[in-house]
Scaffold this motif. Structure first.
Motif, PDB file in Angstrom:
ATOM      1  N   THR A  49       0.799  -1.224   0.000  1.00 22.50           N
ATOM      2  CA  THR A  49       0.000   0.000   0.000  1.00 22.50           C
ATOM      3  C   THR A  49       0.834   1.278   0.000  1.00 22.50           C
ATOM      4  O   THR A  49       0.283   2.372  -0.004  1.00 22.50           O
ATOM      5  N   SER A  50       2.173   1.140   0.009  1.00 20.25           N
ATOM      6  CA  SER A  50       3.005   2.346  -0.087  1.00 20.25           C
ATOM      7  C   SER A  50       3.111   2.824  -1.522  1.00 20.25           C
ATOM      8  O   SER A  50       3.527   3.954  -1.784  1.00 20.25           O
ATOM      9  N   GLY A  51       2.730   1.967  -2.481  1.00 19.30           N
ATOM     10  CA  GLY A  51       2.758   2.333  -3.892  1.00 19.30           C
ATOM     11  C   GLY A  51       1.363   2.442  -4.454  1.00 19.30           C
ATOM     12  O   GLY A  51       0.363   2.431  -3.733  1.00 19.30           O
ATOM     13  N   GLY A  52       1.285   2.517  -5.771  1.00 17.03           N
ATOM     14  CA  GLY A  52      -0.017   2.579  -6.413  1.00 17.03           C
ATOM     15  C   GLY A  52      -0.703   1.221  -6.383  1.00 17.03           C
ATOM     16  O   GLY A  52      -0.069   0.185  -6.537  1.00 17.03           O
ATOM     17  N   PHE A  53      -2.023   1.214  -6.165  1.00 18.06           N
ATOM     18  CA  PHE A  53      -2.783  -0.029  -6.165  1.00 18.06           C
ATOM     19  C   PHE A  53      -4.242   0.279  -6.446  1.00 18.06           C
ATOM     20  O   PHE A  53      -4.685   1.434  -6.389  1.00 18.06           O
ATOM     21  N   THR A  54      -5.010  -0.772  -6.741  1.00 21.85           N
ATOM     22  CA  THR A  54      -6.437  -0.640  -7.038  1.00 21.85           C
ATOM     23  C   THR A  54      -7.189  -1.792  -6.388  1.00 21.85           C
ATOM     24  O   THR A  54      -6.738  -2.934  -6.414  1.00 21.85           O
TER      25      THR A  54
ATOM     26  N   ALA B 229      -9.705   4.263 -17.972  1.00 24.84           N
ATOM     27  CA  ALA B 229     -10.518   3.353 -18.779  1.00 24.84           C
ATOM     28  C   ALA B 229     -10.667   2.003 -18.116  1.00 24.84           C
ATOM     29  O   ALA B 229     -11.745   1.392 -18.143  1.00 24.84           O
ATOM     30  N   ASP B 230      -9.602   1.506 -17.488  1.00 26.43           N
ATOM     31  CA  ASP B 230      -9.663   0.210 -16.814  1.00 26.43           C
ATOM     32  C   ASP B 230     -10.372   0.304 -15.473  1.00 26.43           C
ATOM     33  O   ASP B 230     -11.114  -0.596 -15.082  1.00 26.43           O
ATOM     34  N   ALA B 231     -10.149   1.395 -14.740  1.00 22.38           N
ATOM     35  CA  ALA B 231     -10.801   1.563 -13.445  1.00 22.38           C
ATOM     36  C   ALA B 231     -12.315   1.724 -13.600  1.00 22.38           C
ATOM     37  O   ALA B 231     -13.079   1.326 -12.708  1.00 22.38           O
ATOM     38  N   ALA B 232     -12.741   2.278 -14.716  1.00 26.39           N
ATOM     39  CA  ALA B 232     -14.169   2.497 -14.949  1.00 26.39           C
ATOM     40  C   ALA B 232     -14.860   1.296 -15.566  1.00 26.39           C
ATOM     41  O   ALA B 232     -16.070   1.299 -15.760  1.00 26.39           O
ATOM     42  N   ALA B 233     -14.095   0.241 -15.870  1.00 27.38           N
ATOM     43  CA  ALA B 233     -14.679  -0.940 -16.499  1.00 27.38           C
ATOM     44  C   ALA B 233     -15.597  -1.669 -15.535  1.00 27.38           C
ATOM     45  O   ALA B 233     -15.330  -1.729 -14.340  1.00 27.38           O
ATOM     46  N   PRO B 234     -16.699  -2.243 -16.041  1.00 27.68           N
ATOM     47  CA  PRO B 234     -17.591  -3.020 -15.184  1.00 27.68           C
ATOM     48  C   PRO B 234     -16.851  -4.202 -14.562  1.00 27.68           C
ATOM     49  O   PRO B 234     -15.847  -4.665 -15.082  1.00 27.68           O
TER      50      PRO B 234
ATOM     51  N   GLY C  83     -18.851   2.265 -12.681  1.00 29.13           N
ATOM     52  CA  GLY C  83     -18.210   2.652 -13.924  1.00 29.13           C
ATOM     53  C   GLY C  83     -18.002   4.138 -14.130  1.00 29.13           C
ATOM     54  O   GLY C  83     -17.552   4.562 -15.201  1.00 29.13           O
ATOM     55  N   ARG C  84     -18.295   4.943 -13.135  1.00 31.18           N
ATOM     56  CA  ARG C  84     -18.126   6.399 -13.257  1.00 31.18           C
ATOM     57  C   ARG C  84     -17.235   6.931 -12.140  1.00 31.18           C
ATOM     58  O   ARG C  84     -17.371   6.515 -10.990  1.00 31.18           O
ATOM     59  N   LEU C  85     -16.344   7.846 -12.488  1.00 29.71           N
ATOM     60  CA  LEU C  85     -15.532   8.479 -11.461  1.00 29.71           C
ATOM     61  C   LEU C  85     -16.449   9.277 -10.551  1.00 29.71           C
ATOM     62  O   LEU C  85     -17.130  10.197 -10.982  1.00 29.71           O
ATOM     63  N   SER C  86     -16.455   8.916  -9.262  1.00 31.69           N
ATOM     64  CA  SER C  86     -17.410   9.496  -8.328  1.00 31.69           C
ATOM     65  C   SER C  86     -16.777  10.495  -7.375  1.00 31.69           C
ATOM     66  O   SER C  86     -17.450  11.413  -6.896  1.00 31.69           O
TER      67      SER C  86
END
Length: 293
Positions: free
Chosen positions: A132-137, A278-283, A227-230
């Motif tokens: 968690t010290s770096g980028g993650f999703t 684009a990937d983060a917003a994917a279903p 699927g939307r940036l909230s």
């Protein structure tokens, strides 16, 4: 009778085109209009949501990029095991053990899912899922039973209990605001300081796809809902790694576990990178595509 298409997709640029039927809409659920999906030669998946036809010509709304077809998750718990007390992670080989009344349930929309009772039920791995010290999703499909009561944390990652007493990330329902949220503690101490991105209003009794992104390069948290940036929020804490287990249904705060989720959980994925928009917003569950023609 032949049916024309208002969308022209040259086969050379889009080798795969298919319609799995009515699976989506602008609001996230079926709307009675078939949808079209296409992949280009670079592997990018695009959705054309169905619109009202014009005579015998099918119509589609503006295309939506759904990211790459290949899933790059480091861990994936489908939570569809159905029996036993272990939730498999064939992708990352880090199974989670069901504890405290956590059970399998059959859901009319998603089939088998993890049921969480809001008081004692949770599942946990034996080690961390990401640094968690770096980028993650973190991505998950959640179904909240009620808007009342306390916060419901659906997925989190604890600090190493021998070092600290906080969580490295927390994907949850914030009861005080009535919204979905993605946050993390600002350090690995017992302080109360945390940063959270508060997003769309939560709805009980409906499956919701949540994606939390920690962009370490930009020092910010991003929350996607269906699927939307909230929401986005600048991260106010220090760089630190929560080296404890992944938790399904609760979170660690000041050395104590709480905020047990009251709802159902399905298809949890962890990525060791901050996914692009684009990937983060994917279903959470793209339909399988079949070559046509």
């Amino acid at each position: 009778m032949s049916v024309g298409l208002s969308v022209v997709l040259p086969k050379r640029g889009y080798p795969t085109v298919a319609s799995p039927g009515d699976v989506n809409s602008a609001t996230g659920g079926p709307d009675g209009k078939p949808d079209l999906y296409a992949t280009d030669i670079a592997g990018q998946l695009t959705e054309y949501p169905g619109a009202a036809p014009s005579g015998t010509t099918a119509a589609f709304d503006a295309p939506v990029s759904l990211g790459t077809v290949t899933d790059t998750a480091a861990h994936r718990w489908k939570l569809d095991d159905g029996t036993g007390t272990s939730a498999a992670d064939p992708t990352g080989n880090s199974p989670a053990t069901l504890t405290g009344g956590a059970s399998w349930t059959t859901d009319t929309d998603r089939g088998t899912a993890l049921n969480l009772n809001g008081s004692t039920a949770y599942a946990a791995t034996t080690g961390p899922g990401v640094d968690t010290s770096g980028g993650f999703t973190i991505s998950a499909c959640v179904k909240l039973n009620s808007l009342s009561g306390t916060n419901s944390t659906f997925v989190s990652q604890s600090d190493d209990p021998s070092v600290g007493a906080a969580n490295g990330f927390q994907l949850y329902y914030s009861s005080g605001s009535g919204v979905w949220a993605f946050g993390r503690h600002n350090d690995d101490t017992t302080s109360t300081a945390f940063t959270a991105a508060y997003g769309a209003k939560a709805v009980a009794g409906k499956w919701t796809h949540l994606v939390g992104v920690h962009d370490a390069d930009a020092d910010r948290l991003l929350l996607y809902v269906n699927g939307r940036l909230s929401a986005t929020k600048a991260y106010a804490g220090t760089t630190w790694n929560a080296a404890g287990p992944v938790q399904f249904g609760r979170r660690l705060f000041q050395g104590t576990y709480g905020e047990y989720a009251n709802g159902r959980l399905s298809d949890v994925r962890l990525y060791a990178t901050a996914l692009p928009p684009a990937d983060a917003a994917a279903p959470g569950g793209n339909p399988a595509l079949t070559q046509l023609g």
